[in-house]
Design an enzyme around this catalytic site. Sequence first.
Site: not given
Ligand code: ASP
Length: 349
Positions: A17, A94
Amino acid sequence: MTDERKSQILLIYTGGTIGMKKDPSDHTLKPFDFSQILKEVPELTKFAMKLDSFTFDPLIDSSDVEPGLWQQLAVLIKNRYNDYDGFVILHGTDTMAYSASALSFMLEGLSKPVIFTGSQLPIGEPRTDGKENLVSSVEIAAAKLRDGSPMVPEVCIFFDSKLLRGNRSTKDNATGFNAFRSPNLPPLAEAGIEIRYNQSLIIRPDRKAELSIHNELDTRVAILKVHPGITQQVVSDTLLGSGSRAVIIETYGSGNAISRPWFVETVKEADRRGKILLNVTQCPQGDVNMELYATGKALKNAGVLSGGDVTTESALAKLFFLMGASSDNQWVKSQLEESLRGEISKQLL
Ligand code: ASP
């Protein structure tokens, strides 16, 4: 006081993210390139240190992380080890706890900081937590003791003002900025007006230690989460399935599971078939003690090992690493109850 004047840091961008932007076509978050991250964080240029970057291609949402990424990270760190004082890895939240756990085992003899960080809001968003996480991670990766040795020669996660040991961490908040916790170990550092290090907890390597990487991983691990109503079929499929060499049994409380004969018999059968069985509690805090209740004792008698206060993420990574290192299950078992990288509180076993 720390001496950061000559520090050289390698920023490794894997995705997540922190570096994502909304794709107007379908409104989902997709990764963008690293130069844009740096544009969003001019604060990084204020540090008197050399900052280089390495960007993975393709950038990924960390839900797509595979052990192959860990192997690439380990090789990258090994190849650039002598050129840098520390490494900061931008990674999705994640699976960050899995990756940090894995790297802690794969990098043996580490004497420099490897700090994972990311964010809950993309770095371009006005309320992003990414800037603070990134800037503090770089500062920590560059921090030195008076004698010039790195302040935190460990694989860590920095998030929401806290520096946590990587293999003790777990993501426990999907939406808050305080996404990570290390429930059984206090933070190694906390960032306020200044960054305060908890020196007594930081593991310092033997001065003569040399970095070596362990890239052989055996991923044949299953996880059985016990729950009321679990069927005999599900238990036997998971414990006896031919695809696994080890099974992590996620138990209740201090390591208890179902006492009914069919359950205990299936566990015994798995042990007879040579499976490595590890008891990890479903409780985020506290540890496994199979002596406390008859239901726990039955597991111990059936050949199950105690995971102590290990996290599931760390148990999984440790098994991948140990089983990759040896085909001898007895040796793997002997190492599981040892603290290899500070991943368990030994005295609790
Ligand atoms: N889905 C994203 C990931 O893990 C969530 C994040 O980065 O906070 O890459």
